[in-house]
Enzyme design. Structure first.
Site, PDB file in Angstrom:
ATOM      1  N   CYS A   1       0.832  -1.187   0.000  1.00  0.00           N
ATOM      2  CA  CYS A   1       0.000   0.000   0.000  1.00  0.00           C
ATOM      3  C   CYS A   1       0.870   1.242   0.000  1.00  0.00           C
ATOM      4  CB  CYS A   1      -0.909   0.003   1.230  1.00  0.00           C
ATOM      5  SG  CYS A   1      -1.837  -1.547   1.471  1.00  0.00           S
TER       6      CYS A   1
ATOM      7  N   ILE B   1      11.087 -10.551 -19.834  1.00  0.00           N
ATOM      8  CA  ILE B   1      11.097  -9.723 -21.037  1.00  0.00           C
ATOM      9  C   ILE B   1      12.426  -9.937 -21.752  1.00  0.00           C
ATOM     10  CG2 ILE B   1       9.556  -7.974 -20.115  1.00  0.00           C
ATOM     11  CD1 ILE B   1      12.017  -6.155 -19.835  1.00  0.00           C
TER      12      ILE B   1
END
Length: 646
Positions: free
Chosen positions: A2, A301
């Site tokens: 958070c 990636i």
């Protein structure tokens, strides 16, 4: 995972509306829910943005009050052992309305106090806690520094938050650049804790608590108190080493990592993992798959430039392990399009260029899962960096040569232009391939370490980019850091161990973990790092160096454990960094962008840099005479950040 923000002042005018504005820039850290709490006397206010991971119901809403109403918390992070803590607390008579780890932590604080509660907790966190009974505000940060927490006085207001962008929303914010911190940034590509880029604002050091009374005099700060210390762990591990041989070492590590990773896979939302194809991430994914009854989702990636691409290795490993693998090949255009986002993504100047692929893999991963485990920390914890071995060998050779003679040789090397060294490298490169490319840069870098008078100074030189930041940053004096404060060095038996320790208290929390946190949270993805579970770190420090570096191989226990899952030949290859070709991009695709930011008038008007020196480096880089990619990237990222935050 958070974001939090808030403030305390003696004027008793804390405002929920103002705090709501402070957490608005943190929406990417917590898109699922938000909340603001003000105490009844309006001395303190907490704001919270929530990314729901455990207990997706409203019972997980924050800021959260304890059962008795004494404590209020804004919590960013995860407590991985919350189920065992819940069981222990239930046996002591505690009841629970939900099943979030935040509620368990609050109950633990009520039962044992915050220091004991944190010592019992396994996890990553940044915490703001208000104690109604003692009228104190406590800030706390996890042991290894995975979660960020800034704080400081601005006038009569004490501000705190997950990112500087939140603090900047308060009307007392002054935003005065700390030139000493800027000099440190130019040296390291990051601002080392406890400093920040702004005057009067600091980062809470990992493993510490800061307790502030409601009537604290503005401008005064108590000394943070450690509840866990890398130094103590390192020194303790040295005096009470692991009892056992290589086989026992690998078996013990396997049990520990299995437990750690199982705990980190507990979630009410989908979980996956980054898989680069290197040893660390491959081991994390292999153990995840071994303890899971479903196919683990893995992500990597790739780059079309072969020198920067590991995706094909990751794909082979994923196939061998049996994960559900997703990969994305990115073009230079894809990567370059990220660059304009960096200034807002990193609310403090940050110039590790691997932030670009880290953001891209996080962005892709978030399309499939909300939590991703990563292999970060393996190099620091298990002595994996090439520079450890190189520096140790070099120091052994140099230590017996008088400094005066080494300094003379260094001056001789520097007196020869890099272009002539490059010519020699091309001529003799067929005999010594390691010196074929950028021979001049390498020789001048070598000259910089020849005249050092201690191994620690050699280490600092090796991790330095601008070796004289005072020449490039105007009117700057570098403050002390963990690397220059010899009183803070651990008492360790070897140079490699000391480098590990220094990395753990500087480069790891201030570079690696900042990079991952901001990139992942920029797309609302939670990352979890098994190698930084404090029990793994404590275990690793008990291992003698001959078990970490064995037969010339670094990270030996990790290699042996990985070979239980993957054939050795799949991982026996040179180590690659997670980088991008910034050097060539600056001469081609990024040239116009960089040229605008390095405009002499723009540099002079801002007043932070010696524009003549910067322009000289820029000219040399464009011509191909020198490769100043890292030094220029520091200037460019600061200039871009200044435009975004000025």
């Amino acid at each position: 995972m958070c974001g939090l923000a808030g403030y305390l002042n003696g004027r008793r005018n804390a405002s929920a509306e103002l705090c709501s504005a402070m957490i608005t820039p943190l929406a990417h850290r917590g898109p699922d829910d938000s909340g603001v709490w003000v105490n009844e006397t309006r001395e303190v206010v907490f704001g919270h943005r929530r990314l729901a991971i455990q207990d997706l119901s409203p019972e997980g809403h924050q800021p959260m009050l304890s059962a008795s109403g004494r404590f209020t918390v804004a919590f960013n992070g995860e407590v991985y052992n919350f189920l065992s803590l819940k069981k222990e607390l239930a046996e002591l008579g505690n009841n629970f309305r939900g099943h979030s780890d935040t509620e368990i932590l609050l109950s633990a604080i009520e039962e044992w106090g915050i220091e004991i509660a944190l010592k019992k907790s396994v996890g990553m966190f940044a915490i703001a806690l208000w104690d109604k009974a003692t009228r104190t505000l406590t800030l706390a940060r996890d042991r290894m520094g995975e979660k960020p927490l800034y704080f400081g006085w601005q006038g009569e207001t004490f501000l705190f938050g997950s990112e500087l962008s939140a603090l900047a929303q308060h009307p007392d914010w002054s935003a005065e650049i700390n030139r000493g911190a800027l000099a440190l940034f130019m040296r390291h590509s990051y601002v080392p804790a406890p400093h920040s880029i702004y005057e009067g604002i600091y980062k809470l050091l990992p493993g510490t608590l800061l307790v502030l009374a409601a009537d604290q005099s503005p401008g005064t700060l108590p000394q943070p108190k450690p509840f866990w210390s890398v130094r103590e762990v390192a020194e303790s591990g040295n005096t009470t080493p692991f009892i056992g041989g290589p086989v026992e070492c690998v078996d013990a590590l396997e049990s520990l990592l299995q437990k750690t990773i199982q705990d980190m896979m507990i979630s009410d939302v989908p979980v996956g993992a980054f898989l680069s194809g290197g040893i660390d991430s491959s081991l994390v994914v292999a153990i995840m798959q071994s303890v899971s009854d479903q196919r683990v989702k893995s992500f990597s990636i790739g780059f079309h430039e072969e020198a920067y691409n590991e995706a094909h290795h990751a794909k082979e490993i994923a196939r061998k392990i049996g994960t559900e693998h997703t990969e994305l090949y990115v073009t230079p255009t894809d990567a370059i399009n990220v660059i304009p986002k960096l200034a807002s993504l990193y609310s403090e100047p940050f110039a590790d260029s691997s932030q670009i692929p880290t953001f891209l893999v996080s962005q892709m991963t978030r399309e499939h899962v909300t939590v991703a485990l990563s292999g970060d920390g393996g190099d620091e914890v298990f002595a994996g960096y090439n520079r450890y071995l190189i520096a140790q060998k070099l120091w052994k050779k140099l230590a017996h040569v008088p400094v005066s003679l080494r300094s003379l040789v260094a001056r001789g090397i520097v007196s020869i232009p890099t272009a002539r060294w490059d010519q020699a490298g091309r001529r003799f490169g067929r005999f010594v391939p390691q010196v074929r490319e950028r021979t001049g840069d390498k020789m001048h870098k070598l000259a910089g370490v020849l005249a050092v008078d201690s191994p620690e100074e050699m280490y600092r030189n090796l991790v330095t980019l601008w070796d004289r930041p005072d020449l490039v940053v105007s009117n700057a004096n570098e403050p002390q850091t963990a690397l220059t404060d010899r009183a803070g060095y651990a008492d360790l038996p070897s140079f490699v161990a000391q480098m590990q320790y220094l990395d753990m208290i500087s480069y790891l929390p201030d570079d690696i973990l900042v990079k991952v946190d901001r990139a992942a949270m920029g797309v609302s993805l939670e990352t979890r790092v098994p190698f930084l579970d404090h029990r793994v770190v404590e275990f690793a420090w008990t291992l003698p160096m001959e078990l970490k570096i064995r037969n010339g191989e670094s990270k030996w226990p990790l290699r042996m454990l990985l070979e239980k899952h993957i054939p050795a030949e799949m991982i026996q290859r040179p180590k690659m960094g997670f980088g991008v070709p910034i050097d060539s991009w600056l001469r081609k695709e990024l040239r116009d962008w960089a040229h605008a930011l390095l405009d002499k008038k723009k540099l002079d008007d801002a007043g932070f840099f010696n524009s003549d020196l910067v322009r000289e480096k820029w000219s040399e880089h464009l011509s191909g005479k020198r490769n100043w990619q890292h030094q220029l990237w520091n200037v460019l990222t600061f200039q871009a950040w200044l435009e975004n935050n000025g």
